[in-house]
Design a protein around this motif. Structure first.
Motif, PDB file in Angstrom:
ATOM      1  N   THR A   4     -17.855  61.500  27.699  1.00 21.24           N
ATOM      2  CA  THR A   4     -17.071  60.835  26.658  1.00 21.24           C
ATOM      3  C   THR A   4     -17.284  61.557  25.339  1.00 21.24           C
ATOM      4  O   THR A   4     -18.384  62.040  25.042  1.00 21.24           O
ATOM      5  CB  THR A   4     -17.448  59.349  26.494  1.00 21.24           C
ATOM      6  OG1 THR A   4     -18.821  59.241  26.107  1.00 21.24           O
ATOM      7  CG2 THR A   4     -17.210  58.586  27.787  1.00 21.24           C
ATOM      8  N   ILE A   5     -16.214  61.634  24.550  1.00 24.65           N
ATOM      9  CA  ILE A   5     -16.265  62.263  23.231  1.00 24.65           C
ATOM     10  C   ILE A   5     -15.713  61.268  22.232  1.00 24.65           C
ATOM     11  O   ILE A   5     -14.581  60.785  22.385  1.00 24.65           O
ATOM     12  CB  ILE A   5     -15.447  63.561  23.201  1.00 24.65           C
ATOM     13  CG1 ILE A   5     -16.031  64.578  24.189  1.00 24.65           C
ATOM     14  CG2 ILE A   5     -15.426  64.137  21.793  1.00 24.65           C
ATOM     15  CD1 ILE A   5     -15.198  65.831  24.326  1.00 24.65           C
ATOM     16  N   ARG A   6     -16.505  60.956  21.221  1.00 25.68           N
ATOM     17  CA  ARG A   6     -16.134  59.930  20.238  1.00 25.68           C
ATOM     18  C   ARG A   6     -16.034  60.566  18.850  1.00 25.68           C
ATOM     19  O   ARG A   6     -16.904  61.346  18.444  1.00 25.68           O
ATOM     20  CB  ARG A   6     -17.180  58.815  20.231  1.00 25.68           C
ATOM     21  CG  ARG A   6     -16.802  57.564  19.434  1.00 25.68           C
ATOM     22  CD  ARG A   6     -17.796  56.448  19.705  1.00 25.68           C
ATOM     23  NE  ARG A   6     -17.346  55.171  19.193  1.00 25.68           N
ATOM     24  CZ  ARG A   6     -17.862  54.574  18.106  1.00 25.68           C
ATOM     25  NH1 ARG A   6     -18.851  55.144  17.442  1.00 25.68           N
ATOM     26  NH2 ARG A   6     -17.380  53.405  17.710  1.00 25.68           N
ATOM     27  N   ASN A   7     -14.981  60.229  18.144  1.00 27.40           N
ATOM     28  CA  ASN A   7     -14.791  60.684  16.772  1.00 27.40           C
ATOM     29  C   ASN A   7     -14.795  59.477  15.848  1.00 27.40           C
ATOM     30  O   ASN A   7     -14.084  58.500  16.094  1.00 27.40           O
ATOM     31  CB  ASN A   7     -13.464  61.435  16.639  1.00 27.40           C
ATOM     32  CG  ASN A   7     -13.172  61.848  15.199  1.00 27.40           C
ATOM     33  OD1 ASN A   7     -14.099  62.114  14.433  1.00 27.40           O
ATOM     34  ND2 ASN A   7     -11.899  61.918  14.835  1.00 27.40           N
ATOM     35  N   THR A   8     -15.600  59.527  14.801  1.00 23.21           N
ATOM     36  CA  THR A   8     -15.665  58.409  13.857  1.00 23.21           C
ATOM     37  C   THR A   8     -15.236  58.818  12.458  1.00 23.21           C
ATOM     38  O   THR A   8     -15.509  58.105  11.497  1.00 23.21           O
ATOM     39  CB  THR A   8     -17.093  57.827  13.810  1.00 23.21           C
ATOM     40  OG1 THR A   8     -18.033  58.873  13.504  1.00 23.21           O
ATOM     41  CG2 THR A   8     -17.465  57.193  15.140  1.00 23.21           C
ATOM     42  N   GLN A   9     -14.566  59.961  12.357  1.00 22.97           N
ATOM     43  CA  GLN A   9     -14.061  60.381  11.055  1.00 22.97           C
ATOM     44  C   GLN A   9     -12.597  59.975  10.939  1.00 22.97           C
ATOM     45  O   GLN A   9     -11.748  60.463  11.681  1.00 22.97           O
ATOM     46  CB  GLN A   9     -14.201  61.892  10.876  1.00 22.97           C
ATOM     47  CG  GLN A   9     -13.645  62.386   9.545  1.00 22.97           C
ATOM     48  CD  GLN A   9     -14.162  63.762   9.201  1.00 22.97           C
ATOM     49  OE1 GLN A   9     -15.358  64.004   9.190  1.00 22.97           O
ATOM     50  NE2 GLN A   9     -13.243  64.687   8.938  1.00 22.97           N
ATOM     51  N   GLU A  14      -6.866  61.079  15.443  1.00 27.90           N
ATOM     52  CA  GLU A  14      -6.407  62.468  15.473  1.00 27.90           C
ATOM     53  C   GLU A  14      -6.969  63.214  16.675  1.00 27.90           C
ATOM     54  O   GLU A  14      -6.452  64.272  17.054  1.00 27.90           O
ATOM     55  CB  GLU A  14      -6.816  63.186  14.186  1.00 27.90           C
ATOM     56  CG  GLU A  14      -6.047  62.747  12.959  1.00 27.90           C
ATOM     57  CD  GLU A  14      -6.478  63.489  11.712  1.00 27.90           C
ATOM     58  OE1 GLU A  14      -5.667  63.596  10.769  1.00 27.90           O
ATOM     59  OE2 GLU A  14      -7.643  63.961  11.669  1.00 27.90           O
ATOM     60  N   LEU A  15      -8.004  62.662  17.275  1.00 25.62           N
ATOM     61  CA  LEU A  15      -8.592  63.270  18.462  1.00 25.62           C
ATOM     62  C   LEU A  15      -7.546  63.502  19.552  1.00 25.62           C
ATOM     63  O   LEU A  15      -7.602  64.493  20.282  1.00 25.62           O
ATOM     64  CB  LEU A  15      -9.719  62.371  18.988  1.00 25.62           C
ATOM     65  CG  LEU A  15     -10.617  62.923  20.095  1.00 25.62           C
ATOM     66  CD1 LEU A  15     -11.384  64.148  19.616  1.00 25.62           C
ATOM     67  CD2 LEU A  15     -11.587  61.842  20.559  1.00 25.62           C
ATOM     68  N   GLY A  16      -6.601  62.592  19.669  1.00 29.42           N
ATOM     69  CA  GLY A  16      -5.560  62.718  20.689  1.00 29.42           C
ATOM     70  C   GLY A  16      -4.701  63.953  20.499  1.00 29.42           C
ATOM     71  O   GLY A  16      -4.289  64.587  21.480  1.00 29.42           O
ATOM     72  N   TRP A  17      -4.421  64.323  19.247  1.00 29.06           N
ATOM     73  CA  TRP A  17      -3.618  65.518  18.992  1.00 29.06           C
ATOM     74  C   TRP A  17      -4.352  66.774  19.447  1.00 29.06           C
ATOM     75  O   TRP A  17      -3.746  67.713  19.955  1.00 29.06           O
ATOM     76  CB  TRP A  17      -3.293  65.627  17.501  1.00 29.06           C
ATOM     77  CG  TRP A  17      -2.350  64.584  17.011  1.00 29.06           C
ATOM     78  CD1 TRP A  17      -2.643  63.483  16.265  1.00 29.06           C
ATOM     79  CD2 TRP A  17      -0.933  64.532  17.244  1.00 29.06           C
ATOM     80  NE1 TRP A  17      -1.523  62.746  16.015  1.00 29.06           N
ATOM     81  CE2 TRP A  17      -0.448  63.375  16.594  1.00 29.06           C
ATOM     82  CE3 TRP A  17      -0.037  65.351  17.928  1.00 29.06           C
ATOM     83  CZ2 TRP A  17       0.901  63.030  16.620  1.00 29.06           C
ATOM     84  CZ3 TRP A  17       1.305  65.005  17.952  1.00 29.06           C
ATOM     85  CH2 TRP A  17       1.763  63.861  17.295  1.00 29.06           C
ATOM     86  N   LEU A  18      -5.669  66.796  19.246  1.00 31.56           N
ATOM     87  CA  LEU A  18      -6.447  67.975  19.633  1.00 31.56           C
ATOM     88  C   LEU A  18      -6.600  68.089  21.146  1.00 31.56           C
ATOM     89  O   LEU A  18      -6.580  69.186  21.701  1.00 31.56           O
ATOM     90  CB  LEU A  18      -7.830  67.912  18.978  1.00 31.56           C
ATOM     91  CG  LEU A  18      -7.860  68.208  17.473  1.00 31.56           C
ATOM     92  CD1 LEU A  18      -9.202  67.823  16.884  1.00 31.56           C
ATOM     93  CD2 LEU A  18      -7.565  69.677  17.217  1.00 31.56           C
ATOM     94  N   LEU A  19      -6.755  66.952  21.804  1.00 29.97           N
ATOM     95  CA  LEU A  19      -6.940  66.970  23.253  1.00 29.97           C
ATOM     96  C   LEU A  19      -5.623  67.110  24.016  1.00 29.97           C
ATOM     97  O   LEU A  19      -5.630  67.332  25.227  1.00 29.97           O
ATOM     98  CB  LEU A  19      -7.655  65.686  23.703  1.00 29.97           C
ATOM     99  CG  LEU A  19      -9.113  65.538  23.242  1.00 29.97           C
ATOM    100  CD1 LEU A  19      -9.638  64.160  23.604  1.00 29.97           C
ATOM    101  CD2 LEU A  19      -9.985  66.617  23.871  1.00 29.97           C
ATOM    102  N   LEU A 115     -15.084  67.238  12.558  1.00 28.60           N
ATOM    103  CA  LEU A 115     -15.001  65.826  12.911  1.00 28.60           C
ATOM    104  C   LEU A 115     -16.401  65.278  13.155  1.00 28.60           C
ATOM    105  O   LEU A 115     -17.306  66.024  13.540  1.00 28.60           O
ATOM    106  CB  LEU A 115     -14.151  65.644  14.180  1.00 28.60           C
ATOM    107  CG  LEU A 115     -12.740  66.231  14.163  1.00 28.60           C
ATOM    108  CD1 LEU A 115     -12.068  66.015  15.514  1.00 28.60           C
ATOM    109  CD2 LEU A 115     -11.904  65.621  13.050  1.00 28.60           C
ATOM    110  N   ALA A 116     -16.567  63.993  12.941  1.00 33.36           N
ATOM    111  CA  ALA A 116     -17.853  63.343  13.226  1.00 33.36           C
ATOM    112  C   ALA A 116     -17.886  63.004  14.715  1.00 33.36           C
ATOM    113  O   ALA A 116     -17.403  61.954  15.139  1.00 33.36           O
ATOM    114  CB  ALA A 116     -18.009  62.087  12.374  1.00 33.36           C
TER     115      ALA A 116
END
Length: 466
Positions: A4-9, A14-19, A115-116
């Motif tokens: 799992t990869i979590r972003n808190t920034q 926006e994580l979805g756009w990168l993945l 990203l955090a």
């Protein structure tokens, strides 16, 4: 097998756009060893979590002739479906390839955005213990939390296992996290499920670019990643050492390149004319996203940053000290956040393929190509015209014929001690035409500076368009 990869920034989604995976859907993919599923247990602007779940099919492994099989029972009864291994690395490369290689056509500005991030692997083999786990990730700036998994029930007497529940935290671009996981998961497992050939050295160096050469455990990483094959390990370490030597030599040379050449050309104001000419070509092209290859102290970047047309500027140079000067010239620390988001400085070599440089409208190499060894020009060509492949490329380089007009420059001497060659107009034209034909670019040649009737202009510029 789960990552799992979590972003808190914020905005975290926006994580979805990168993945390149939509947060509202569960998506499944066929892989050689089973199926991979991507889904989002958590989606909001405050926090977004993406999960990569691998469903390993033991029967498919047997049919694939896995070299790890040890007897009939061993083929079916093993820990592969439960512990992260090289299967996870393969899934990252196949299912999350765009994110791993730093590509986002819809939101390219996110590729290099820190990203955090928090990566969690509930079951990760660490054959070497927690000490090795920390030795691999902490030098890369990660906060590491590792919980040993202890045998229970009838197997409690066995005590601790080589397995840990691992959490990694770091503020960094997503592509960096994925590259580290891609390389280091099989290093920790100290095994791979597939045959290791010569191409594995290239993979190691490609995804280790920018961090492996300086890692204190690089020898152990190379040895384990290449499955203890001594010949491949020696080759990888030799190439890393060669890259370090090249970078050190280039850094020393490029750090001084402005001084000598500018002094020689100053009476003609060539530096100013070159920058003006390149800027005009870029403006007229309508480009919004521009690479400055061999950006030096950032003179071209500073000009382009003043023009609102340019929404994304990336400067690349092999010399850390030169990039520091560029940051000072641009006053990066004092910029507003909005302006700062438009410009990025990257450490990198121009003769290696770098996915971070893909997807740009234009690239400029101002008085750079003559600093490349002639034997490495094909690598420069492949990295730029076949790899990054911007819509337009602008290259300027000295015209060797004009050197006869510089007082004090000996016959046959170069304008700068670091120049590896200087082309005549015919030589540059021939190279430019051949490159254009090989890669589908139309070429226009232009003079820069005062034009002598016999010797031409002091600088020649090639504009490549496709």
């Amino acid at each position: 097998m789960l990552l799992t990869i979590r972003n808190t920034q914020a905005p975290a989604d926006e994580l979805g756009w990168l993945l390149h995976k939509h947060p509202a859907r569960v998506q499944s993919f066929e892989v050689s060893f089973g199926r991979a599923h991507v889904f989002y247990p958590e989606v909001s602007e405050a926090a977004c979590t993406a999960a990569l779940l691998l469903d390993v099919d033991p029967v498919r492994l047997v049919r694939g002739g896995s070299e790890q099989a040890e007897g009939l029972l061993g083929q079916y009864v093993n820990d592969r479906p439960y512990a992260a291994s090289s299967f996870m690395s393969v899934a990252i490369a196949q299912v999350l390839r765009s994110a791993l290689t730093g590509q986002s056509k819809a939101r390219p500005e996110l590729v290099d955005k820190p990203l955090a991030l928090q990566a969690a692997l509930p079951v990760l083999p660490c054959r070497g213990g927690e000490g090795l786990l920390r030795a691999l990730f902490e030098p890369l700036g990660y906060a590491v939390r590792a919980e040993p998994l202890v045998s229970a029930g009838e197997d409690a007497a066995w005590g601790r296992t080589p397995y840990f529940a691992v959490e990694l935290r770091r503020t960094a671009p997503l592509r960096e996290l994925l590259a580290h996981l891609y390389v280091l998961i099989p290093v920790l497992d100290d095994d791979k499920h597939y045959y290791i050939g010569d191409d594995e050295v290239d993979k190691l160096l490609r995804f280790g670019e920018g961090w492996l050469a300086g890692h204190p455990e690089r020898e152990a990483i190379a040895r384990r990643y290449l499955k203890h094959r001594a010949s491949l390990t020696r080759r990888a370490l030799a190439r890393l050492a060669e890259g370090e030597a090249d970078a050190a030599a280039e850094e020393a040379a490029l750090a001084s390149r402005d001084r000598g050449e500018e002094a020689l050309e100053r009476p003609l104001s060539l530096d100013e004319e070159r920058l003006r000419a390149v800027t005009e070509v870029l403006v007229d092209s309508g480009a919004g996203q521009v690479l400055d290859l061999g950006c030096g102290s950032g003179k071209l970047l500073a000009r382009l940053l003043e023009l609102r047309q340019f929404t994304r500027l990336v400067g690349v140079d092999v010399a850390h000290t030169v990039l520091e000067r560029a940051a000072q010239r641009l006053h990066l620390e004092d910029m507003s956040e909005k302006t700062r988001d438009r410009v990025t400085l990257l450490h990198g070599s121009l003769v290696y393929r770098d996915a971070r440089l893909d997807g740009f409208d234009a690239a400029a190499a101002v008085e750079v190509i003559e600093h490349v060894e002639p034997s490495r020009l094909p690598s420069f060509e492949r990295a730029l015209f076949a790899g990054a492949r911007p819509r337009m490329v602008v290259i300027t380089t000295p015209n060797a014929e004009y050197n006869a007009k510089f007082a004090g420059l000996a016959a046959g001497a170069f304008r700068h001690a670091d120049h590896r060659f200087e082309w005549t107009r015919a030589e540059f034209a021939a190279w430019a035409r051949e490159v254009g034909e090989r890669h589908g670019y139309a070429v226009e040649l232009r003079p820069i500076g005062p034009v002598d009737a016999e010797l031409g202009a002091p600088t020649q510029m090639g504009v490549f368009r496709r």
